[in-house]
Design a protein around this motif. Structure first.
Motif, mmCIF file in Angstrom:
data_model
loop_
_atom_site.group_PDB
_atom_site.id
_atom_site.type_symbol
_atom_site.label_atom_id
_atom_site.label_comp_id
_atom_site.label_asym_id
_atom_site.label_seq_id
_atom_site.Cartn_x
_atom_site.Cartn_y
_atom_site.Cartn_z
ATOM 1 N N ARG A 126 -1.568 34.608 11.095
ATOM 2 C CA ARG A 126 -2.244 33.649 10.056
ATOM 3 C C ARG A 126 -1.382 32.810 9.183
ATOM 4 N N PRO A 127 -1.993 31.658 8.884
ATOM 5 C CA PRO A 127 -1.219 30.668 7.873
ATOM 6 C C PRO A 127 -0.739 31.530 6.664
ATOM 7 N N GLY A 128 0.478 31.344 6.362
ATOM 8 C CA GLY A 128 0.849 32.041 5.083
ATOM 9 C C GLY A 128 1.399 33.325 5.262
ATOM 10 N N GLU A 129 1.309 34.035 6.322
ATOM 11 C CA GLU A 129 1.581 35.477 6.427
ATOM 12 C C GLU A 129 2.776 35.403 7.631
ATOM 13 N N THR A 130 3.551 36.648 7.282
ATOM 14 C CA THR A 130 4.714 37.128 8.293
ATOM 15 C C THR A 130 4.427 38.494 9.321
ATOM 16 N N LEU A 131 4.308 38.158 10.489
ATOM 17 C CA LEU A 131 4.111 39.293 11.454
ATOM 18 C C LEU A 131 5.673 39.374 11.931
ATOM 19 N N ALA A 132 6.082 40.589 11.667
ATOM 20 C CA ALA A 132 7.347 41.113 12.381
ATOM 21 C C ALA A 132 7.002 41.926 13.689
ATOM 22 N N LEU A 133 7.773 41.338 14.509
ATOM 23 C CA LEU A 133 7.703 42.002 15.963
ATOM 24 C C LEU A 133 8.796 42.783 16.155
ATOM 25 N N VAL A 134 8.999 43.908 16.215
ATOM 26 C CA VAL A 134 10.193 44.878 16.204
ATOM 27 C C VAL A 134 10.325 45.773 17.614
ATOM 28 N N GLY A 135 11.338 46.457 17.888
ATOM 29 C CA GLY A 135 11.558 46.941 19.030
ATOM 30 C C GLY A 135 12.994 46.983 19.627
ATOM 31 N N VAL A 162 24.083 36.327 2.281
ATOM 32 C CA VAL A 162 23.306 35.165 2.871
ATOM 33 C C VAL A 162 22.223 35.385 3.366
ATOM 34 N N GLN A 163 22.156 36.611 4.009
ATOM 35 C CA GLN A 163 20.700 37.273 4.547
ATOM 36 C C GLN A 163 19.851 37.129 3.463
ATOM 37 N N ALA A 164 20.010 37.779 2.362
ATOM 38 C CA ALA A 164 19.084 37.709 1.319
ATOM 39 C C ALA A 164 18.446 36.243 0.948
ATOM 40 N N GLU A 165 19.565 35.342 0.835
ATOM 41 C CA GLU A 165 19.069 33.982 0.611
ATOM 42 C C GLU A 165 18.196 33.487 1.415
ATOM 43 N N ILE A 166 18.553 33.765 2.780
ATOM 44 C CA ILE A 166 17.820 33.052 4.251
ATOM 45 C C ILE A 166 16.446 33.661 3.725
ATOM 46 N N LEU A 167 16.236 34.602 3.716
ATOM 47 C CA LEU A 167 14.927 35.588 3.564
ATOM 48 C C LEU A 167 14.192 34.843 2.323
ATOM 49 N N ASP A 168 15.036 34.573 1.356
ATOM 50 C CA ASP A 168 14.311 34.289 -0.077
ATOM 51 C C ASP A 168 13.670 32.606 0.380
ATOM 52 N N LEU A 169 14.422 31.997 1.032
ATOM 53 C CA LEU A 169 14.279 30.676 1.484
ATOM 54 C C LEU A 169 13.010 30.615 2.518
ATOM 55 N N LEU A 170 12.849 31.310 3.514
ATOM 56 C CA LEU A 170 11.732 31.354 4.398
ATOM 57 C C LEU A 170 10.553 32.015 3.672
ATOM 58 N N ARG A 171 10.787 32.834 2.854
ATOM 59 C CA ARG A 171 9.558 33.371 1.704
ATOM 60 C C ARG A 171 9.097 32.075 1.076
ATOM 61 N N ALA A 172 9.961 31.325 0.466
ATOM 62 C CA ALA A 172 9.444 30.182 -0.457
ATOM 63 C C ALA A 172 8.577 29.242 0.571
ATOM 64 N N VAL A 193 12.553 43.725 7.976
ATOM 65 C CA VAL A 193 10.993 43.922 7.911
ATOM 66 C C VAL A 193 10.605 44.188 6.742
ATOM 67 N N ALA A 194 11.102 45.154 5.962
ATOM 68 C CA ALA A 194 10.525 45.605 4.748
ATOM 69 C C ALA A 194 10.546 44.732 3.591
ATOM 70 N N ASP A 195 11.497 43.790 3.606
ATOM 71 C CA ASP A 195 11.894 42.982 2.600
ATOM 72 C C ASP A 195 10.910 41.527 2.836
ATOM 73 N N PHE A 196 10.394 41.309 4.190
ATOM 74 C CA PHE A 196 9.960 39.995 4.222
ATOM 75 C C PHE A 196 8.486 40.012 4.981
ATOM 76 N N ALA A 197 8.174 40.955 5.739
ATOM 77 C CA ALA A 197 7.045 40.975 6.395
ATOM 78 C C ALA A 197 5.775 41.582 5.817
ATOM 79 N N ASP A 198 4.641 41.042 6.219
ATOM 80 C CA ASP A 198 3.265 41.605 5.591
ATOM 81 C C ASP A 198 2.750 42.428 6.539
ATOM 82 N N THR A 252 -0.035 47.087 8.436
ATOM 83 C CA THR A 252 0.654 46.490 7.266
ATOM 84 C C THR A 252 2.066 47.130 7.338
ATOM 85 N N VAL A 253 2.969 46.572 6.586
ATOM 86 C CA VAL A 253 4.397 46.914 6.541
ATOM 87 C C VAL A 253 4.404 48.228 5.957
ATOM 88 N N GLU A 254 3.592 48.536 4.795
ATOM 89 C CA GLU A 254 3.519 49.822 4.144
ATOM 90 C C GLU A 254 2.934 50.883 5.191
#
Length: 581
Positions: free
Chosen positions: A44-53, A200-210, A229-234, A249-251
């Motif tokens: 959905r708009p504004g949400e992050t879905l993490a696809l893991v495996g 740098v990873q934390a900075e990139i995730l902050d950027l994508l989140r913003a 995933v824990a830091d960024f995904a919904d 949900t990520v939780e």
């Protein structure tokens, strides 16, 4: 961020990406091979879905299918739509209109996504003009604005830089600037932080989140890093053998996993110990990799020793100080972890130890001999005692050779008196040692999985039974379960053979579990060193504390608190710097 999500979170019909019952199969010489079966997901708009495996689970296939980027031998079924436009069955012209405008992709390795011969500003401007009627001057000006928006300093100057003149984190920011140039509704991020150090990873995730918060952009995040995933995904979707086995949900997924595969995946994640008892337990586990007792290791002569080593590249005003008065040593059976941000000098130190870079000052002692004074046959004999495992086994293994030939090559170079039959026996033995079946010997490296290729690299490094193993980011590109297997193999073999190990990594959780001592580098200088558990649990310098704080942990509740603490600390540091100025 919550305003955008709350307004649409219960309405999947408004998804920017909708995938229904997707199936993908590849036609090969041996028949049709299914890769994805019955996959349905929505972003959905504004949400992050993490696809893991794990590798081979089908997650990257799903991401490529979403943009119509699958190869010609792929056969798809089901339905994919981007912002209401059907992707499956669309013409190449229709897909070209969607890519970069409705949806964009951020790839794992920016070096392959950027043209090395074109300045970065021009590359961003080209993306803009491909989708909008904008003049060259306006596109160039917008490219500079985008570089500033993604946090690149001096964007006007950097716009005229070539990709090789930027750091890894800056190159990834350029790729993100290209991806958001036309305000797409969806960003597909395929392992966007795997090759980056933790800060740098934390900075990139902050950027994508913003970006997601400011513009309501949806994000499909493809990753094997559960901390990210824990830091960024919904929400999270877990893939196994081409199917989604768990969503939530990520939780729910990370804290209350229901599927056995998800539980196993989470159990394999290396975790940075944040409590005293955890750190001491990790230290005890790491110590089992050493063959000698602590007292014996402390009294043994170092296998490798750098004494006041400095390395400078370039001349005059272009001189770069890569290492500045660095001293280190590694003893038999011991693992020393080298950590620091990109450009800190850790890989340069490893190359000095390998004899690939001659120090500008200082000495290198290898097995008690001065490496700088060794020449000809004596130098080759010294270097034959070193095994090397690099980050990318695809690049380090010759695709034209079989696995057996790759592993046997050091024997042909350094053991010229060894016969072919003896070499075959030795290769079979070392493949078995790294947990690879002997029948893989006749296959090519590209016929193997990533974890198998890395174990072939390890077998090649250990075939001469070296006294020193230099491992430069050996697991960063591997998924968590394969990573654990490779590290277990290295630890077991170190226990058997007693070699010293110089372990270069940006993954502090791996270093904490694997190394007995750690050395922290910043801008070519040592800022901290000591026992790994004590150094990472109680860092003495602000720099090390920032490194530890930037490591994501696979617990969304804990990670949220860590991120808030890190953000507050950075804000306080910025205010302090501005006040001092």
């Amino acid at each position: 961020m919550s305003t955008v999500r709350d307004s649409i979170q219960d309405n999947e019909d408004q998804g920017i990406l909708d995938i229904e019952d997707l199936g993908v199969a590849f036609t090969t010489e041996s028949g049709e091979v299914p890769a994805v079966r019955g996959v349905s997901l929505h972003v959905r708009p504004g949400e992050t879905l993490a696809l893991v495996g794990e590798s081979g689970s089908g997650k990257s296939t799903v991401a490529l299918a979403a943009l119509g980027l699958l190869p010609s031998n792929a056969r798809t079924s089901g339905r994919i739509s981007l912002d209401g436009t059907t992707v499956t069955g669309a013409s190449e012209a229709q897909l070209a209109g969607l890519r970069g405008r409705t949806a964009s992709m951020v790839f794992q390795e920016p070096a392959t996504a950027l043209d090395p011969l074109t300045r970065v500003g021009a590359q961003i401007a080209e993306v803009i003009r491909n989708h909008r009627p904008v003049s060259r001057a306006d596109a160039a000006a917008e490219a500079v604005q985008l570089l500033g928006r993604v946090g690149i300093p001096e964007p006007e100057k950097r716009a005229s830089s070539f990709p090789f003149q930027l750091s890894g984190g800056q190159r990834q920011r350029v790729v993100i600037a290209m991806a958001i140039a036309n305000s797409p509704g969806l960003l597909i991020a395929d392992e966007p932080t795997t090759a980056l150090d933790v800060t740098v990873q934390a900075e990139i995730l902050d950027l994508l989140r913003a970006l997601a918060a400011d513009s309501g952009t949806g994000v499909l995040l493809v990753t094997h890093n559960m901390g990210v995933v824990a830091d960024f995904a919904d929400r999270v979707a877990v893939m196994f053998q081409g199917e989604i086995v768990e969503t939530g949900t990520v939780e729910d997924v990370l804290l209350r996993p229901q599927h056995e595969y998800t539980r196993g995946l989470l159990a394999a994640v290396p975790r940075l110990a944040v409590a005293e008892e955890e750190a001491m337990e990790e230290a005890a586990v790491a110590s089992t990799a050493a063959t000698a007792t602590p007292s014996a290791a402390e009294t043994a002569a170092p296998v490798i020793e750098l004494r006041s080593v400095s390395v400078r590249f370039g001349r005059g005003r272009r001189t770069v100080q890569a290492l500045d008065d660095v001293s280190l040593s590694v003893r038999p059976g011991e693992t020393l972890g080298l950590v620091g941000e990109s450009g800190s000098g850790k890989s340069t130190a490893a190359r000095v130890a390998l004899g690939l870079i001659k120090p500008s000052a200082g000495e290198v002692s290898l097995f008690g001999a001065d490496l700088g004074k060794a020449r000809g046959r004596a130098r080759r004999a010294l270097l034959s005692g070193i095994g090397v495992v690099l980050q990318d086994p695809v690049a380090s293994l010759d695709a034209r050779m079989s696995v057996a030939e790759c592993v046997a090559e050091p024997l042909r170079v350094h053991r010229r008196g060894m016969g072919a039959a003896e070499r075959r026996t030795r290769v079979a033995e070392v493949l078995e040692r790294v947990r690879l079946p002997r029948e893989l010997a006749n296959r090519g490296p590209r016929e193997l999985s990533g974890g198998q290729r890395q174990r072939v690299s390890l077998a090649r490094a250990l075939v001469l039974e070296p006294r020193l193993l230099v491992a430069d980011e050996p697991t960063s590109a591997l998924d968590v379960s394969v990573q654990r297997t490779v590290l277990e193999v290295i630890a077991e073999l170190q226990g058997e053979l007693g070699f010293a190990c110089l372990f270069v990594s940006h993954d502090l959780a791996v270093v904490q579990q694997f190394a007995q001592r750690v050395l922290v580098l910043r801008a070519g200088r040592i800022v901290e060193e000591g026992a790994t558990a004590a150094t990472l649990l109680h860092p003495e310098t602000d720099y090390t504390r920032r490194l530890v704080a930037a490591v994501p942990v696979p617990d969304p509740v804990v990670q949220r608190a860590r991120r808030e603490q890190r953000t507050a600390a950075l804000a306080a540091a910025t205010m302090s710097a501005e006040g001092g100025a």
